[in-house]
Design a protein around this motif. Structure first.
Motif: not given
Length: 251
Positions: A138-142, A166-177, A222-231
């Motif tokens: 998936l493409h998003f930003e750069s 590649a490497d495991l995702a690094v989330i640096t801003n709210k838009t990517v999150q 750390g884990l990211l759960t897709g079903r939860d609110p982004p915040e």
């Protein structure tokens, strides 16, 4: 006898003088003609150079006129920033029930450097992923993101990402999150791990903005759960647990 000799000498000298004078005059004439020819040659060269420079100036002037006609000066306008501003003026309803006509006005937003840059990056992020990243990414930003369909522990997941360049995702801003949370519907490893009581990304940057689901965190990965609110979609667990993962690489 003396008189006759003088006449002969005198007459002989008078005969030679005109010949010498003519010879000298002829030499002077030839010298002057040579100088005149040299001057005429220099004048001709100067005229040729002047004519050539005049032709070059005319050609340049013609090119400038053509460019001015073909590319007239226009104020820079951002692509996609023209806005239609509607101004509706309604008069009060009279006893006959007549309403005033609506008028529409359109204005153009002349862009600044910041506006154009923002529009450019926004349009880049909207380009279909198939044109920017490999199939399945998936493409998003750069960046390009890969959401796995198989489960591994944190270290194995990172190794798998590295195999893909590649490497495991690094989330640096709210838009990517927000993007990753909405795209995923499972629990994914991200490139966040706790080391000496500090959370650090895989690129060795310290954790800044966070999106933890609660204060009670167990485990060092750390884990990211897709079903939860982004915040509040982050959680942590043991790095040995098996879960899906998200890879990230530059496009």
């Amino acid at each position: 006898m003396y008189i006759k000799f003088c006449r002969i000498v005198g007459s002989g000298g008078n005969d030679k003088l005109p010949d010498e004078a003519n010879a000298k005059f002829s030499v002077e004439v030839k010298k002057q003609q040579g100088k005149d020819l040299q001057v005429l040659g220099n004048v001709g060269l100067y005229r040729t150079v002047c004519l050539l420079l005049s032709v070059i100036c005319l050609v340049l002037l013609l090119v400038i006129i053509i460019l001015c006609v073909k590319f007239p000066f226009q104020p820079q306008v951002c692509h996609g920033t023209e806005k239609g501003v509607e101004a509706k003026e309604k008069g009060s309803v009279t006893e006959k029930g007549i309403e005033a006509k609506e008028e529409r006005f359109q204005s153009t937003e002349v862009c600044s450097l910041q506006t154009c840059q923002a529009q450019y990056f926004q349009q880049q992020s909207q380009v279909p992923a198939c044109h920017m990243c490999d199939e399945g990414w998936l493409h998003f930003e750069s960046s390009c993101y890969f959401l796995s369909r198989d489960r591994m522990n944190w270290d194995e997941s990172r190794d798998e990402c590295k195999k893909r360049g590649a490497d495991l995702a690094v989330i640096t801003n709210k838009t990517v999150q927000t993007f990753l949370t909405k795209k995923g519907n499972l629990m994914y490893w991200i490139g966040l791990r706790q080391r000496t009581r500090n959370w650090v990304w895989v690129n060795n940057t310290a954790l800044g903005q966070s999106y933890w689901s609660g204060s009670n965190r167990q485990g060092d990965c750390g884990l990211l759960t897709g079903r939860d609110p982004p915040e509040r979609s982050w959680s942590s667990t043991s790095c040995d647990q098996y879960s899906f993962y998200i890879c990230q690489r530059g496009r």
